[in-house]
Design a protein around this motif. Sequence first.
Motif, mmCIF file in Angstrom:
data_model
loop_
_atom_site.group_PDB
_atom_site.id
_atom_site.type_symbol
_atom_site.label_atom_id
_atom_site.label_comp_id
_atom_site.label_asym_id
_atom_site.label_seq_id
_atom_site.Cartn_x
_atom_site.Cartn_y
_atom_site.Cartn_z
ATOM 1 N N ILE A 105 0.838 -1.203 0.000
ATOM 2 C CA ILE A 105 0.000 0.000 0.000
ATOM 3 C C ILE A 105 0.875 1.257 0.000
ATOM 4 C CG2 ILE A 105 -1.615 1.356 1.394
ATOM 5 C CD1 ILE A 105 -2.956 -1.262 2.206
ATOM 6 N N SER A 106 1.949 1.253 0.807
ATOM 7 C CA SER A 106 2.850 2.410 0.846
ATOM 8 C C SER A 106 3.479 2.661 -0.516
ATOM 9 C CB SER A 106 3.951 2.187 1.891
ATOM 10 O OG SER A 106 3.410 2.088 3.185
ATOM 11 N N LEU A 107 3.866 1.585 -1.189
ATOM 12 C CA LEU A 107 4.491 1.727 -2.501
ATOM 13 C C LEU A 107 3.487 2.229 -3.532
ATOM 14 C CD1 LEU A 107 7.079 1.452 -4.055
ATOM 15 C CD2 LEU A 107 6.575 -0.968 -4.442
ATOM 16 N N ILE A 108 2.237 1.752 -3.469
ATOM 17 C CA ILE A 108 1.197 2.214 -4.390
ATOM 18 C C ILE A 108 0.938 3.700 -4.191
ATOM 19 C CG2 ILE A 108 -1.282 2.077 -4.889
ATOM 20 C CD1 ILE A 108 -1.082 -0.944 -4.477
ATOM 21 N N VAL A 109 0.826 4.130 -2.920
ATOM 22 C CA VAL A 109 0.599 5.551 -2.639
ATOM 23 C C VAL A 109 1.748 6.385 -3.190
ATOM 24 C CG1 VAL A 109 0.429 7.273 -0.803
ATOM 25 C CG2 VAL A 109 -0.875 5.162 -0.629
ATOM 26 N N GLY A 110 2.989 5.925 -2.958
ATOM 27 C CA GLY A 110 4.142 6.659 -3.455
ATOM 28 C C GLY A 110 4.152 6.782 -4.968
ATOM 29 N N LEU A 111 3.847 5.675 -5.662
ATOM 30 C CA LEU A 111 3.843 5.698 -7.124
ATOM 31 C C LEU A 111 2.713 6.566 -7.670
ATOM 32 C CD1 LEU A 111 4.647 1.944 -7.877
ATOM 33 C CD2 LEU A 111 6.089 3.914 -8.425
ATOM 34 N N ARG A 112 1.544 6.520 -7.022
ATOM 35 C CA ARG A 112 0.438 7.362 -7.487
ATOM 36 C C ARG A 112 0.757 8.835 -7.268
ATOM 37 N NH1 ARG A 112 -5.055 4.118 -5.500
ATOM 38 N NH2 ARG A 112 -4.784 2.299 -6.852
ATOM 39 N N SER A 113 1.421 9.157 -6.152
ATOM 40 C CA SER A 113 1.827 10.543 -5.913
ATOM 41 C C SER A 113 2.836 10.992 -6.955
ATOM 42 C CB SER A 113 2.433 10.681 -4.510
ATOM 43 O OG SER A 113 1.488 10.363 -3.519
ATOM 44 N N LEU A 114 3.773 10.101 -7.286
ATOM 45 C CA LEU A 114 4.792 10.424 -8.281
ATOM 46 C C LEU A 114 4.160 10.625 -9.641
ATOM 47 C CD1 LEU A 114 7.843 10.775 -8.629
ATOM 48 C CD2 LEU A 114 7.978 8.342 -9.200
ATOM 49 N N ALA A 115 3.195 9.769 -9.993
ATOM 50 C CA ALA A 115 2.521 9.920 -11.278
ATOM 51 C C ALA A 115 1.735 11.219 -11.340
ATOM 52 C CB ALA A 115 1.590 8.724 -11.515
ATOM 53 N N ALA A 116 1.113 11.596 -10.221
ATOM 54 C CA ALA A 116 0.317 12.827 -10.196
ATOM 55 C C ALA A 116 1.187 14.069 -10.269
ATOM 56 C CB ALA A 116 -0.543 12.873 -8.929
ATOM 57 N N SER A 117 2.420 13.969 -9.751
ATOM 58 C CA SER A 117 3.287 15.140 -9.727
ATOM 59 C C SER A 117 3.884 15.464 -11.083
ATOM 60 C CB SER A 117 4.423 14.923 -8.722
ATOM 61 O OG SER A 117 5.343 13.967 -9.210
ATOM 62 N N GLY A 118 3.878 14.486 -11.992
ATOM 63 C CA GLY A 118 4.475 14.714 -13.298
ATOM 64 C C GLY A 118 5.982 14.656 -13.286
ATOM 65 N N VAL A 119 6.577 14.188 -12.179
ATOM 66 C CA VAL A 119 8.027 14.097 -12.063
ATOM 67 C C VAL A 119 8.473 12.689 -12.431
ATOM 68 C CG1 VAL A 119 9.978 14.227 -10.474
ATOM 69 C CG2 VAL A 119 8.086 15.834 -10.276
ATOM 70 N N GLY A 120 9.618 12.588 -13.110
ATOM 71 C CA GLY A 120 10.149 11.283 -13.462
ATOM 72 C C GLY A 120 9.625 10.807 -14.806
ATOM 73 N N GLU A 121 10.057 9.612 -15.167
ATOM 74 C CA GLU A 121 9.646 9.019 -16.437
ATOM 75 C C GLU A 121 8.237 8.453 -16.264
ATOM 76 O OE1 GLU A 121 9.028 7.944 -19.952
ATOM 77 O OE2 GLU A 121 10.943 8.929 -19.528
ATOM 78 N N SER A 122 7.238 9.137 -16.815
ATOM 79 C CA SER A 122 5.840 8.784 -16.552
ATOM 80 C C SER A 122 5.510 7.373 -17.012
ATOM 81 C CB SER A 122 4.910 9.790 -17.235
ATOM 82 O OG SER A 122 5.132 9.814 -18.631
ATOM 83 N N SER A 123 6.044 6.944 -18.157
ATOM 84 C CA SER A 123 5.717 5.615 -18.665
ATOM 85 C C SER A 123 6.257 4.534 -17.730
ATOM 86 C CB SER A 123 6.292 5.424 -20.071
ATOM 87 O OG SER A 123 7.696 5.589 -20.069
ATOM 88 N N ALA A 124 7.467 4.735 -17.181
ATOM 89 C CA ALA A 124 8.048 3.764 -16.262
ATOM 90 C C ALA A 124 7.235 3.704 -14.963
ATOM 91 C CB ALA A 124 9.500 4.116 -15.961
ATOM 92 N N VAL A 125 6.818 4.870 -14.467
ATOM 93 C CA VAL A 125 6.002 4.910 -13.249
ATOM 94 C C VAL A 125 4.678 4.195 -13.471
ATOM 95 C CG1 VAL A 125 4.770 6.423 -11.644
ATOM 96 C CG2 VAL A 125 7.073 7.036 -12.402
ATOM 97 N N GLU A 126 4.053 4.466 -14.611
ATOM 98 C CA GLU A 126 2.758 3.846 -14.902
ATOM 99 C C GLU A 126 2.880 2.332 -15.051
ATOM 100 O OE1 GLU A 126 1.464 5.925 -18.334
ATOM 101 O OE2 GLU A 126 1.001 7.791 -17.260
ATOM 102 N N ARG A 127 3.970 1.860 -15.676
ATOM 103 C CA ARG A 127 4.161 0.415 -15.825
ATOM 104 C C ARG A 127 4.360 -0.250 -14.474
ATOM 105 N NH1 ARG A 127 7.514 1.995 -20.133
ATOM 106 N NH2 ARG A 127 9.382 1.593 -18.854
ATOM 107 N N ALA A 128 5.185 0.371 -13.628
ATOM 108 C CA ALA A 128 5.423 -0.194 -12.299
ATOM 109 C C ALA A 128 4.139 -0.203 -11.472
ATOM 110 C CB ALA A 128 6.510 0.602 -11.585
ATOM 111 N N LEU A 129 3.355 0.875 -11.564
ATOM 112 C CA LEU A 129 2.107 0.964 -10.824
ATOM 113 C C LEU A 129 1.109 -0.080 -11.306
ATOM 114 C CD1 LEU A 129 0.495 2.439 -8.666
ATOM 115 C CD2 LEU A 129 -0.152 4.145 -10.377
ATOM 116 N N ALA A 130 1.024 -0.257 -12.615
ATOM 117 C CA ALA A 130 0.090 -1.241 -13.178
ATOM 118 C C ALA A 130 0.437 -2.652 -12.713
ATOM 119 C CB ALA A 130 0.115 -1.154 -14.707
ATOM 120 N N LYS A 131 1.727 -2.987 -12.708
ATOM 121 C CA LYS A 131 2.143 -4.329 -12.277
ATOM 122 C C LYS A 131 1.848 -4.536 -10.796
ATOM 123 C CE LYS A 131 5.848 -4.915 -15.694
ATOM 124 N NZ LYS A 131 7.315 -5.057 -15.900
#
Length: 320
Positions: free
Chosen positions: A94-120
Amino acid sequence: MSPAKVESATGRVQRLLTMVPWLVSRQGIEIEEAAAGLGITEQQLVADLDLLFMCGYGQMPDEMIEASYEGGRVFVGNADTIARPLRLNVDEAISLIVGLRSLAASGVGESSAVERALAKLEAATGTIPGVERVVVVEDDTESGRATSLLRDALTAGRRVHLVYVVPSRDERTERDVDPMRLAHVEGYWYLEGWCHRAQDVRLFKVDRIESVDVLDEPAQLPEGVAHRDLSGGAYQRGDDDVPVTLRLAPSAHWVAEYYPVTSRETEGEDLIVTLPTSNEDFVRRLVLRLGGGARVLAPQALRERVATPAREALAAYDGG
């Protein structure tokens, strides 16, 4: 001769966690080949193998890792627990999901990599009750609202008008900025953008932005403008900077967090820090404002500039 670099405990633990499964899958590998493959010296490898004798999943002898390098070949046993892929428990997932969703929402980092990791991760944890209802709560602090507006401006490609606090000059400035990115550096958010006031790329610490207005004008960066290299931190040393050494009492430790210091060490309860600055008057005012909470140790000229008005103030107080 330069002093040997001292390895941190965290760095060594990270290497050991990587080394064990690597060696388990290469039983009998020669020490020389193993050291080269791990990017360390043979002496360091032997020291790590000796340390593994004291590591394991329990305290009993049969729960410790077995490591042998007799005959010049390395064998590692009783390490199946570490060699297997790590599995997350519910709280970790759950902590990792929250972190990845926050990162995706912030627009920081490689968005496609974040989205792939979050989806998995979401697919792997989809059967855990409650995980599907995990949401990221919007930060409603002033800094959080500023970050949200800046993120909107970046998405829309719009210029922003900032009211910004400049601590080194004890002033507030207003400036138009063409946003380039939001960067998370050393625990803080920064806006990087083309500042029309300075006619240069500038970093603005988000928690020093008093207000943000997203303007109708599109952001237009001059040709050839590039991102700053932030791999070494947010502080960018200037040619005119003077390193000022300060002793900070516990009441003034916040200075080391709020201003960019390049070194710090603990001496009793005090912090000894180096604060580079091109504006010694700012440091003088800061130290005087902190009273006995801070003292200038170097340079000597600045130390005297602080001590003289402090002595005059004490004399005036005693005379009253």
